[in-house]
Motif scaffolding. Structure first.
Motif, mmCIF file in Angstrom:
data_model
loop_
_atom_site.group_PDB
_atom_site.id
_atom_site.type_symbol
_atom_site.label_atom_id
_atom_site.label_comp_id
_atom_site.label_asym_id
_atom_site.label_seq_id
_atom_site.Cartn_x
_atom_site.Cartn_y
_atom_site.Cartn_z
ATOM 1 N N GLU A 525 0.858 -1.165 0.056
ATOM 2 C CA GLU A 525 -0.098 0.057 0.080
ATOM 3 C C GLU A 525 0.870 1.373 -0.009
ATOM 4 O OE1 GLU A 525 -3.339 -1.322 0.291
ATOM 5 O OE2 GLU A 525 -4.279 0.919 0.040
ATOM 6 N N LYS A 529 1.840 3.662 -3.362
ATOM 7 C CA LYS A 529 1.557 5.050 -3.324
ATOM 8 C C LYS A 529 2.534 5.957 -3.558
ATOM 9 C CE LYS A 529 -0.649 8.665 -0.519
ATOM 10 N NZ LYS A 529 0.288 9.368 0.139
ATOM 11 N N MET A 532 3.937 5.603 -7.195
ATOM 12 C CA MET A 532 3.289 6.355 -8.250
ATOM 13 C C MET A 532 3.358 8.006 -8.237
ATOM 14 S SD MET A 532 2.030 3.932 -10.036
ATOM 15 C CE MET A 532 0.729 4.624 -10.995
ATOM 16 N N GLN A 533 3.197 8.230 -7.142
ATOM 17 C CA GLN A 533 3.302 9.653 -6.748
ATOM 18 C C GLN A 533 4.523 10.150 -7.238
ATOM 19 O OE1 GLN A 533 2.292 10.149 -2.769
ATOM 20 N NE2 GLN A 533 0.633 11.589 -2.902
ATOM 21 N N LEU A 536 4.740 10.302 -10.894
ATOM 22 C CA LEU A 536 3.806 11.463 -11.651
ATOM 23 C C LEU A 536 4.572 12.790 -11.572
ATOM 24 C CD1 LEU A 536 0.464 10.245 -10.835
ATOM 25 C CD2 LEU A 536 1.346 10.414 -12.982
ATOM 26 N N ILE A 540 5.545 15.309 -14.596
ATOM 27 C CA ILE A 540 5.059 16.776 -14.681
ATOM 28 C C ILE A 540 6.266 17.758 -14.583
ATOM 29 C CG2 ILE A 540 4.119 18.364 -13.202
ATOM 30 C CD1 ILE A 540 2.381 16.130 -11.971
ATOM 31 N N TYR A 543 7.737 17.329 -18.317
ATOM 32 C CA TYR A 543 6.979 18.120 -19.460
ATOM 33 C C TYR A 543 7.076 19.515 -19.006
ATOM 34 C CZ TYR A 543 5.733 13.511 -21.168
ATOM 35 O OH TYR A 543 5.830 12.286 -21.867
ATOM 36 N N GLN A 544 7.124 19.961 -17.896
ATOM 37 C CA GLN A 544 7.076 21.306 -17.407
ATOM 38 C C GLN A 544 8.267 21.897 -18.137
ATOM 39 O OE1 GLN A 544 6.341 21.421 -13.406
ATOM 40 N NE2 GLN A 544 4.218 22.354 -13.504
ATOM 41 N N VAL A 546 10.100 20.969 -20.589
ATOM 42 C CA VAL A 546 9.989 20.809 -21.953
ATOM 43 C C VAL A 546 9.304 22.228 -22.234
ATOM 44 C CG1 VAL A 546 9.135 19.813 -23.958
ATOM 45 C CG2 VAL A 546 9.923 18.500 -22.134
ATOM 46 N N VAL A 547 8.030 22.457 -21.869
ATOM 47 C CA VAL A 547 7.249 23.569 -22.128
ATOM 48 C C VAL A 547 8.200 24.858 -21.675
ATOM 49 C CG1 VAL A 547 5.360 25.169 -21.254
ATOM 50 C CG2 VAL A 547 5.098 22.651 -21.486
ATOM 51 N N LEU B 425 -6.616 4.162 -3.520
ATOM 52 C CA LEU B 425 -5.300 3.898 -4.271
ATOM 53 C C LEU B 425 -5.362 3.045 -5.576
ATOM 54 C CD1 LEU B 425 -2.165 3.859 -4.312
ATOM 55 C CD2 LEU B 425 -2.262 1.653 -3.024
ATOM 56 N N ILE B 429 -4.497 4.571 -9.247
ATOM 57 C CA ILE B 429 -3.738 3.739 -10.225
ATOM 58 C C ILE B 429 -4.324 3.541 -11.604
ATOM 59 C CG2 ILE B 429 -2.326 1.704 -10.464
ATOM 60 C CD1 ILE B 429 -1.541 1.789 -7.431
ATOM 61 N N THR B 432 -4.343 6.609 -13.312
ATOM 62 C CA THR B 432 -3.130 6.992 -13.945
ATOM 63 C C THR B 432 -2.850 6.174 -15.416
ATOM 64 O OG1 THR B 432 -2.294 7.000 -11.810
ATOM 65 C CG2 THR B 432 -0.716 7.100 -13.525
ATOM 66 N N TYR B 436 -2.586 7.637 -19.272
ATOM 67 C CA TYR B 436 -1.420 7.562 -20.272
ATOM 68 C C TYR B 436 -1.807 6.815 -21.336
ATOM 69 C CZ TYR B 436 2.330 8.907 -17.253
ATOM 70 O OH TYR B 436 3.384 9.617 -16.535
ATOM 71 N N TYR B 543 2.146 20.060 -24.702
ATOM 72 C CA TYR B 543 2.982 19.681 -23.763
ATOM 73 C C TYR B 543 2.188 20.246 -22.090
ATOM 74 C CZ TYR B 543 6.517 17.647 -26.298
ATOM 75 O OH TYR B 543 7.336 16.720 -27.289
ATOM 76 N N GLN B 544 1.663 21.350 -22.235
ATOM 77 C CA GLN B 544 0.955 21.986 -21.058
ATOM 78 C C GLN B 544 -0.323 20.804 -20.807
ATOM 79 O OE1 GLN B 544 0.176 25.783 -22.565
ATOM 80 N NE2 GLN B 544 1.862 26.702 -21.128
ATOM 81 N N VAL B 546 -0.445 17.774 -21.428
ATOM 82 C CA VAL B 546 -0.047 16.384 -20.901
ATOM 83 C C VAL B 546 0.121 16.984 -19.240
ATOM 84 C CG1 VAL B 546 1.976 14.978 -20.671
ATOM 85 C CG2 VAL B 546 1.213 15.682 -22.972
ATOM 86 N N VAL B 547 0.761 18.082 -19.176
ATOM 87 C CA VAL B 547 1.082 18.382 -17.723
ATOM 88 C C VAL B 547 -0.127 18.538 -16.718
ATOM 89 C CG1 VAL B 547 1.959 20.092 -16.174
ATOM 90 C CG2 VAL B 547 3.144 19.667 -18.003
ATOM 91 N N LEU B 550 -1.571 14.954 -15.891
ATOM 92 C CA LEU B 550 -0.748 14.596 -15.038
ATOM 93 C C LEU B 550 -1.182 15.056 -13.643
ATOM 94 C CD1 LEU B 550 2.538 14.015 -17.068
ATOM 95 C CD2 LEU B 550 0.798 12.210 -16.393
ATOM 96 N N GLU B 551 -1.165 16.403 -13.487
ATOM 97 C CA GLU B 551 -1.434 16.966 -12.421
ATOM 98 C C GLU B 551 -2.781 16.336 -11.871
ATOM 99 O OE1 GLU B 551 1.241 21.249 -12.496
ATOM 100 O OE2 GLU B 551 -0.747 21.253 -13.630
ATOM 101 N N THR B 553 -4.262 13.770 -12.405
ATOM 102 C CA THR B 553 -3.955 12.463 -11.888
ATOM 103 C C THR B 553 -3.316 12.390 -10.513
ATOM 104 O OG1 THR B 553 -3.688 11.797 -14.131
ATOM 105 C CG2 THR B 553 -3.243 10.047 -12.609
ATOM 106 N N LEU B 554 -2.432 13.246 -10.524
ATOM 107 C CA LEU B 554 -1.589 13.170 -9.218
ATOM 108 C C LEU B 554 -2.320 13.559 -7.898
ATOM 109 C CD1 LEU B 554 1.290 13.000 -7.679
ATOM 110 C CD2 LEU B 554 1.700 15.496 -8.312
ATOM 111 N N TYR B 557 -4.030 10.984 -5.695
ATOM 112 C CA TYR B 557 -3.144 10.354 -4.610
ATOM 113 C C TYR B 557 -3.126 11.151 -3.301
ATOM 114 C CZ TYR B 557 -1.423 7.157 -8.323
ATOM 115 O OH TYR B 557 -1.537 6.193 -9.288
ATOM 116 N N ASP B 558 -3.388 12.353 -3.443
ATOM 117 C CA ASP B 558 -3.543 13.336 -2.092
ATOM 118 C C ASP B 558 -4.193 12.709 -1.108
ATOM 119 O OD1 ASP B 558 -1.623 14.607 -3.590
ATOM 120 O OD2 ASP B 558 -2.741 16.082 -4.143
ATOM 121 N N LEU B 560 -4.877 10.032 0.020
ATOM 122 C CA LEU B 560 -4.694 8.796 0.642
ATOM 123 C C LEU B 560 -3.973 8.946 1.815
ATOM 124 C CD1 LEU B 560 -3.470 7.038 -2.523
ATOM 125 C CD2 LEU B 560 -5.176 5.982 -1.097
#
Lengths: 560, 560
Positions: A525, A529, A532-533, A536, A540, A543-544, A546-547, B425, B429, B432, B436, B543-544, B546-547, B550-551, B553-554, B557-558, B560
């Protein structure tokens, strides 16, 4: 390195890769590191193949201290013993990067004998320890050629391992070897005094290991190249600092390996995390050292957070002993520890609370199904992530660099064009080219920040999961004994007390397994967690970046 | 469709793909659409190969109105005339998706004969118009097979084109055909009244076309499928709306093609943008229609912003005429226009300002070198960008989707694990995983927003650049004549007035070329700035996104 052995039981081969052996028959074992409880060797009739390690007795030429061990030690635990034998010329032949030395305390020769080269990250840690103890392991070439094939095997994963264990199971091998059978049958004499004791209590989700009274963590840092014998021997030493002492000790991989084998030896019903795989070639390359360090850290975290493993005396010795002389003493003491295998079961304090054996068996079956599925999906993710690493280093990088070059040659063309050409535009375009070359490099760098860490964690879990079939098998064996004893009492062939004793000891096994199951869950568990966090977050950030690169580049066109 | 022809000059083959022809020899031309001024055909001795289009006279069976044309019309300008001939059975054989109809005003049959299938975006626009007029074009199969090969050819790019033109040059083909030779030599009679006139003035960077008095733009929208003959014939019509009238007219590709051929015919020294390539199969597939529309828009923008082309009467007719009867009349009028080729030179008003011919020649050489390098780099970028498109649709998408699947199967494994498993969780996942998979799709979608547009622009420029070698060659020819006349006057074989006349007319050619050069530069400057900016903006936006994905998605997990 082949050794002589004697069959202590008769074994009838059932598969073509097996050979039959007769009680008392003289045998030759090609590699005494058994694989999943099987030796590869030759019988007196010259047939070559596999037979159960637990059915034979290795004949020691020098010390026979381990003979009895060998029949009760879990699979692979003999790994270290081989170092007691001077290496034969033909092993030295393919020893790479270091010379054999006879120092009893030095197993680099043995360490070196493992020839699995770990040039990518797709190697399933499920094969850790095993693969380089495989019967073939003293032929590096075969290993190199075999590797991709091995990977495929790995990817079939626990299903195959399962079937392998399944075979052991039919022969009661690990059940017998581990000594759990002996324990359940009450053949393990109660000791006068038992120094150590591990408690299992009831949590909201069933049995669990009682937290260690003084939890601690431990850092592993600063791998540094050391040499001895005027530089003839080279090795890496790590600074290991336990949080509760704060005093650093310096350890080599072989010390970890010694500890690992002690753990396998002692903790029958516990899933001992595999060590990062060994390798001979490139042992001193930065990437490998980096990777091994990362994975030793994960291994250590699992050790320190495990309520039972973290309290093991041998582990304490490993973490604290700074003096050479003390080290050897403590080492011997740990090797003489009697509370191993079967006896370890005696150290477990279980709650009185009643559990219906049927329920326990169901829980275990559920867990078995889950563990298999998890092993498969961890394997899948490992493969995908490794593929992605390759793509980052190869395809992705290449594409973006090509684009970068193309932009640059556009701006070069434009420069051939005075007086019309605008330097601002040409610079902007060639800067765009550099930006994309940059982005290509960023792609190649990125795995260091995300995928590698994910792969490390997956590797740890493949190791942990690979242990469970054997452990579950112990509990199955115990159940079988209970049912058997039940039948026998019904038939009046066994008196009730004995049957009750068997049932009681079987409960211990059940509680231990459930405690270990729930510890695994709890860790999983947390670990997944975090993993994965972390992944990610790094993605992020990537890619930021890259931006940002592209935004900076775009601005160069504004002043046109 | 093969036609008869007669050699008007003797031509000695120099390369293996060429065949020699004798003056007055009867020839067969396999495809009367010449490629870079070369026909493929068979001579009376049964040899098959290439010979210069300008050395032969096509023998017309029905109308021979174009016979003289054909010897002075620039490469490929015969494209439309082929429609005057009923298609032979063997052409109808491989006519795809539409039936031949004999309507003189309908060229779909001819349009269909081109069988280049444009299923990806890597096709070098340098081959526009040419490739589907290639000698092989009435065998679609060969085309399909040949395509990758053709691409390779393209990638060798202008170096090859150059040499091809170089060959023409040796034969003075385009110089002669274009009529510029006749003009320079003063063999083109001054007309009584010249309705149209185009002015060249001196800008800070030399000669340039005088801006059109009423500049305008023109939109192309809403391609819609139309049918006639009760649906036997299908075609796409575009709504074309010029800004200065605001009244839409509806045009088909064949109308654009008619206009294009008029332009080639008339504007000797101007780089006429190529039309997007033709294709028979998949002509009605959305992607193709979309792509053709995008490229027609770029073509139209270049037309409307060109000071000379935008003022052409035939273009005005194309943009304004809404009435069928009027259309045919205007079409005929444009086809009867006398101020084409050589005569067009008479419509040019040049400044009196003196230019040293030496300087002009140097400028032209610089431009020539630049144009070659630019053609190469545009080709390179085209290839890289096309490769990148493939990667987006293939590799990139696949990798991310695989990763997505792997994450999902991890969460599926975890779900097998009650009571321990945390839904939060598991959901995080599996989300996530979906993220992707999504990102994979985004990669596959992205080319629509950036790479396609870049490829369109590059395609336009490959067309424009492909024209210059011929145009430069005209000016070279003119220079040669001046030097020749100089020598002859020195030798007293020509009187000064005639030599001066030649020099004067040569200046006109020089001014025209320089004006066209500077227009090209000015456009390139603007177009590439816009293209690069647009590309970077879309990349940043991508790319923004994409970011953001992902954000989001992230955050799961908070909790948890």
């Amino acid at each position: 390195m082949s050794v002589k052995a004697k069959a202590i039981y008769t074994f009838q081969s059932e598969n073509k890769e097996e050979i039959s052996i007769q009680e008392n028959e003289e045998l030759v074992i090609f590699d005494e590191n058994s694989v999943d409880g099987w030796f590869q060797g030759e019988n007196s009739r010259g047939e070559r193949g596999l037979f159960p390690a637990s059915y034979v007795e290795v004949i020691r030429t020098r010390s026979n201290s381990n003979v009895t061990d060998c029949s009760i030690s879990p699979a692979g635990s003999l790994g270290n013993d081989s170092s007691y034998f001077p290496s034969t010329p033909n092993t030295t032949l393919h020893m790479q990067q270091s010379y054999y030395d006879d120092d009893d305390d030095d197993w680099d020769d043995w360490d070196d004998r493992s020839t699995v080269v770990d040039d990518d990250h797709s190697r399933s840690p499920g094969a850790n320890g095993h693969s380089n103890q495989s019967p073939l392991s003293n032929n590096p070439n075969i290993h190199y050629r075999a590797k991709p094939h091995m990977e495929r095997q790995d990817s079939i994963s626990s299903s195959r391992k399962g079937s392998m264990v399944g075979r052991n199971l039919n022969r009661f091998s690990s059940f017998v070897r581990s000594g759990v059978e002996a324990f359940v049958l009450g053949d393990v004499p109660m000791m006068a005094k038992i120094a150590e004791s591990y408690t299992i209590d009831m949590g909201p989700q069933g049995p669990r290991w009682k937290e260690s009274p003084q939890p601690f963590s431990c850092s592993i840092e600063d791998p540094t190249k050391q040499t001895k014998f005027k530089g003839i021997k080279t090795y890496i030493s790590y600074r290991v600092t336990p949080s509760h002492t704060g005093r650093p000790v310096y350890r080599r991989y072989k010390h970890f390996d010694w500890l690992y084998n002690r753990l396998l030896h002692k903790f029958t019903v516990i899933s001992v995390p595999h060590l990062p795989e060994k390798q001979a070639t490139g042992r001193f390359e930065e990437d490998f050292i980096e990777k091994r360090k990362r994975r030793l850290i994960l291994w250590m975290n699992h050790m320190t957070s495990h309520p039972v493993l973290s309290q093991y005396e041998g582990f304490e010795h490993f973490l604290m002993c700074a003096d050479d002389k003390q080290w050897k003493l403590g080492k011997r003491r740990a090797e003489k520890d009697e509370m191993v295998g079967a006896h370890f079961m005696l150290t477990l304090q279980i709650p009185n609370e009643h559990q219906d054996l049927q329920d326990v068996e169901e829980r275990v079956d559920t867990f078995k199904a889950f563990a298999k599925k998890m092993d498969d999906s961890v394997m899948q993710l490992t493969h995908v992530a490794s593929e992605l690493v390759r793509k980052h280093l190869g395809g992705f990088r290449k594409e973006f660099q090509r684009l970068g070059n193309a932009f640059q040659s556009i701006s070069q063309a434009f420069m051939l064009d005075p007086p019309h050409c605008s330097d601002t535009l040409n610079n902007a375009i060639s800067h765009t080219g550099r930006t994309y070359e940059n982005i290509g490099e960023m792609f190649a760098e990125q795995p260091k920040y995300d995928l590698f860490h994910m792969l490390d964690k997956l590797s740890l879990y493949q190791g942990l999961l690979a242990n469970f079939p054997d452990i579950i098998h112990l509990q199955k064996g115990a159940f079988a004994k209970v049912k058997e004893s039940q039948r026998m009492t019904d038939e009046g062939k066994m008196d009730q007390d004995e049957a009750d004793g068997i049932r009681k000891r079987c409960r211990t096994v059940g509680f231990a397994l459930q405690a270990e199951m729930s510890y695994f869950h709890q860790q999983r568990e947390v670990d997944f967690k975090d993993t994965m966090q972390a992944y990610l977050k790094e993605q992020i950030a990537f890619y930021q970046r890259v931006v940002q690169q592209l935004e900076r580049t775009l601005r160069m066109y504004d002043c046109l």
